[in-house]
Design a protein around this motif. Structure first.
Motif, PDB file in Angstrom:
ATOM      1  N   GLY B  32      83.188  39.259  39.166  1.00 45.15           N
ATOM      2  CA  GLY B  32      82.773  38.136  38.145  1.00 45.15           C
ATOM      3  C   GLY B  32      81.796  38.110  36.922  1.00 45.15           C
ATOM      4  O   GLY B  32      83.269  39.952  36.668  1.00 45.15           O
ATOM      5  N   THR B  33      81.690  37.258  36.354  1.00 46.02           N
ATOM      6  CA  THR B  33      81.658  37.520  35.220  1.00 46.02           C
ATOM      7  C   THR B  33      80.176  37.705  34.599  1.00 46.02           C
ATOM      8  O   THR B  33      79.763  36.981  35.796  1.00 46.02           O
ATOM      9  N   LYS B  34      79.611  38.103  33.812  1.00 42.47           N
ATOM     10  CA  LYS B  34      78.525  39.150  33.196  1.00 42.47           C
ATOM     11  C   LYS B  34      77.978  37.111  32.864  1.00 42.47           C
ATOM     12  O   LYS B  34      78.420  36.652  32.366  1.00 42.47           O
ATOM     13  N   ALA B  35      76.681  36.397  33.240  1.00 42.87           N
ATOM     14  CA  ALA B  35      76.244  35.505  33.430  1.00 42.87           C
ATOM     15  C   ALA B  35      75.409  35.401  32.131  1.00 42.87           C
ATOM     16  O   ALA B  35      74.067  35.980  31.588  1.00 42.87           O
ATOM     17  N   GLU B  39      74.437  29.907  29.523  1.00 44.52           N
ATOM     18  CA  GLU B  39      74.634  30.046  31.153  1.00 44.52           C
ATOM     19  C   GLU B  39      74.148  29.478  32.407  1.00 44.52           C
ATOM     20  O   GLU B  39      74.064  28.427  33.102  1.00 44.52           O
ATOM     21  N   ILE B  40      73.196  30.418  32.240  1.00 42.92           N
ATOM     22  CA  ILE B  40      71.960  29.933  33.516  1.00 42.92           C
ATOM     23  C   ILE B  40      71.942  28.467  33.029  1.00 42.92           C
ATOM     24  O   ILE B  40      70.962  28.600  34.613  1.00 42.92           O
ATOM     25  N   TYR B  43      72.232  25.352  35.102  1.00 41.22           N
ATOM     26  CA  TYR B  43      72.290  25.493  36.280  1.00 41.22           C
ATOM     27  C   TYR B  43      70.687  25.507  36.966  1.00 41.22           C
ATOM     28  O   TYR B  43      70.572  25.443  37.863  1.00 41.22           O
ATOM     29  N   ASP B  44      69.823  26.471  36.316  1.00 42.92           N
ATOM     30  CA  ASP B  44      68.752  26.571  36.627  1.00 42.92           C
ATOM     31  C   ASP B  44      67.719  25.358  35.520  1.00 42.92           C
ATOM     32  O   ASP B  44      66.715  25.956  35.313  1.00 42.92           O
ATOM     33  N   ILE B  45      68.551  24.551  37.460  1.00 37.70           N
ATOM     34  CA  ILE B  45      67.044  23.586  37.478  1.00 37.70           C
ATOM     35  C   ILE B  45      65.712  23.709  38.472  1.00 37.70           C
ATOM     36  O   ILE B  45      64.788  22.804  37.947  1.00 37.70           O
TER      37      ILE B  45
END
Lengths: 409, 179
Positions: B32-35, B39-40, B43-45
């Motif tokens: 996985g890749t650090k977010a 980037e967060i 998505y963070d709705i």
């Protein structure tokens, strides 16, 4: 000793094969004049014509029953009436959607895990496939399975009354592996699981469940998930309401509180007669139903019939299934067909000789927590006759003298 | 493309299990890749019940009424009565009764995440605040027909039915874990 006949390739056969016309091959059957044998079928469909992904026989007609008012919210019911064993074929698995079925390229799909975790990370499908995996057989049941049956028996078949439950082998990554990898904050108690469909369907999931037996599935019955089942990734929370098993999973956020999302406060909360509303009723409690014989079928006169059905419990393992063939006066233990697994459909059987008289047949299961499947009368005490979700009452099938079977209370 | 994943995975898993058998405990897999926060944010709705996640902007019932007429009435009905043929129940009574929601944040969250059904994600923040203001005044939760909702005022709304939610004991949670 049996004479071994040498295989003689038929020149015409191969010429036709080259032309890929199986119809011509079928015409190429000649029968020796003195034979008393049933003629051979001759060669079947060409291998080149059988397809690289198998299809069922044209005579196998079982299909799901679909329903949606607006085309985007609704689903499909599994035909349980002729189901065999405990596994549902992937193509007959029930579906409930809240904004249709998205088409997701797995190479572009990402899962974000953030909130109350030390490391916030994005995982590609390639990343997720690298983690250790588990496979488990589990049923999934929509919390609204049997919603229409609360007030009165309405369904014309077991597909209509119980068709929102199905069972598969699911394969994926245990959620606790991912969460331990990221480091969960001490105050975290909940996760928001969110799908990548148009509805971005979201439910609050208990952290204790995530650290127990929840997993992120990418495969079902030995192949990648069907699009309708959440391809490329879905959350599996064994034994919990189907709606919580978020499909097309794109995000998990950890927090100390639940979100009280639309779906958990309206559609999937349970109104009670005292105007209170039961919330966070995750478990699909023990339930069973006789799938054969069942409503819509007709017994062909007195004689032997095998009673067969399914039992399951979201809280544990099916311990016992009792069947009554006289309207509930006498109950006998049915035999449970192995394997009997936790949070999984269990197939039961009972031999029965119908004497041709009018009667009612029913099944009742008990799980390993000691919970006994209730009658409608018992269920009403908890939720009243106004309930919608979590109908797990005993199902009665009425058998008339002419063998007609109907859904009765 | 996707089928190649199995092969890559097999190779990686074999390597991993060899390591695991040699060392007692695998500290981290490290996949996985650090977010990063930017980037967060994409998505963070979601909106938390304390209002965390509510965006900038504001709206009043008049703006909400205008949007409702154009975007919502076709399914939910001019009087919020619901249009059965479109699969929408009443927003005044029954399961979808807006008055019965425990938190106003649930309403904002749902409109932003999923509505309108055929075009989710197209409403502006102001329009979404306006719709929440309109729905809460129309259902009698808010009395002031000129109320302006924003992140602060929406989070402060006490929904009247909150105390009527009973937490299923099987959930292993009590009131303090959910409010």
């Amino acid at each position: 000793m049996k004479k071994i006949t040498q295989f003689k390739p038929n020149r015409r056969h191969f010429m036709q094969a080259g032309m890929a016309t199986s119809a011509a091959l079928l015409a190429n059957s000649a029968l020796a004049e003195d034979s008393v044998l049933i003629p051979s079928r001759g060669p079947g469909r060409l291998i080149s014509e059988t397809g690289t992904y198998g299809v069922r026989s044209q005579y196998a007609k079982e299909v799901r029953m679909k329903g949606s008012a607006n085309g985007l919210v609704g689903g499909a019911f599994t035909p349980l009436q002729n189901s065999q064993g405990m596994v549902t074929p992937s193509g007959l698995h029930f579906e409930v959607h809240h904004s249709g079925v998205p088409d997701i390229d797995p190479s572009e799909h990402k899962l974000l895990i953030h909130g109350m975790v030390k490391d916030k990370k994005i995982f590609t499908m390639e990343d997720l496939l690298r983690f250790p995996s588990v496979s488990h057989f589990h049923f999934l049941e929509c919390a609204g399975n049997g919603m229409g049956e609360w007030m009165a028996p309405r369904g014309k078949s077991v597909q209509q009354t119980h068709g929102l439950t199905s069972c598969s082998e699911w394969t994926g990554v245990p959620l606790k592996i991912l969460l331990n990898e990221l480091g969960v904050h001490g105050n975290a108690k909940w996760l928001l699981a969110e799908g990548d469909d148009g509805a971005r369907l979201a439910r609050s999931i208990p952290l204790w469940k995530a650290m127990d037996d929840a997993f992120l599935a990418y495969a079902q019955n030995g192949e990648f998930l069907r699009a309708e089942q959440g391809f490329p990734l879905r959350l599996i929370v064994p034994g919990f309401e189907g709606n919580m098993n978020i499909k097309w999973l794109r995000r998990l956020e950890l927090s100390d509180k639940p979100w009280w999302t639309h779906h958990e406060v309206t559609e999937y909360a349970d109104p009670r007669p005292d105007d209170k509303i039961r919330a966070f009723s995750f478990f699909m409690e023990a339930r069973s139903v006789i799938t054969s014989p069942s409503a819509g079928m007709k017994l062909n006169g007195p004689g032997f019939y095998e009673i067969s059905g399914l039992a399951w419990s979201g809280a544990g393992t099916v311990k016992k299934v009792e069947v009554s063939t006289d309207g509930g006066a006498i109950w006998q233990d049915a035999s449970l067909q192995a394997p009997v697994l936790p949070k999984c459909h269990t197939r039961f059987h009972m031999p029965w000789t119908w004497d041709g008289r009018e009667t009612t047949i029913q099944s009742r299961t008990t799980d390993d927590t000691g919970y006994v499947q209730p009658s409608y009368e018992e269920m009403y005490k908890l939720q009243g006759p106004i309930g919608l979700m979590h109908n797990n009452a005993i199902q009665n099938w009425h058998i008339a003298q002419d063998g007609e079977i109907t859904n009765v209370r | 493309m996707f089928d190649n994943l199995w092969k890559k995975t097999l190779a990686a898993t074999l390597g991993l299990s060899l390591c695991a058998s040699l060392t007692v405990a695998q500290e981290k897999y490290g996949f996985g890749t650090k977010a990063d926060p930017a980037e967060i944010a994409k998505y963070d709705i979601d909106i938390h019940i304390d209002g965390k996640g509510l965006p900038a902007g504001s709206g009043n019932p008049a703006l909400g009424a205008e949007i409702f007429e154009i975007q919502c009435a076709i399914c939910h009905g001019e009087q919020l009565q619901g249009v059965r043929a479109m699969g929408a129940n009443s927003l005044h009574e029954g399961r979808r009764d807006i008055k019965k929601l425990p938190y106003a944040t649930s309403l904002f969250d749902f409109i932003r995440r999923a509505m309108p059904l055929t075009d989710p994600g197209t409403l502006s923040n102001d329009e979404t605040y306006g719709l929440v203001a309109y729905l809460l005044t129309q259902t009698g939760v808010l009395k002031d027909k000129d109320v302006v909702l924003d992140a602060k005022s929406l989070a402060a709304i006490k929904m009247p039915n909150r105390g009527n939610f009973i937490i299923d004991p099987a959930s292993r949670f009590s009131a303090k874990d959910v409010h």
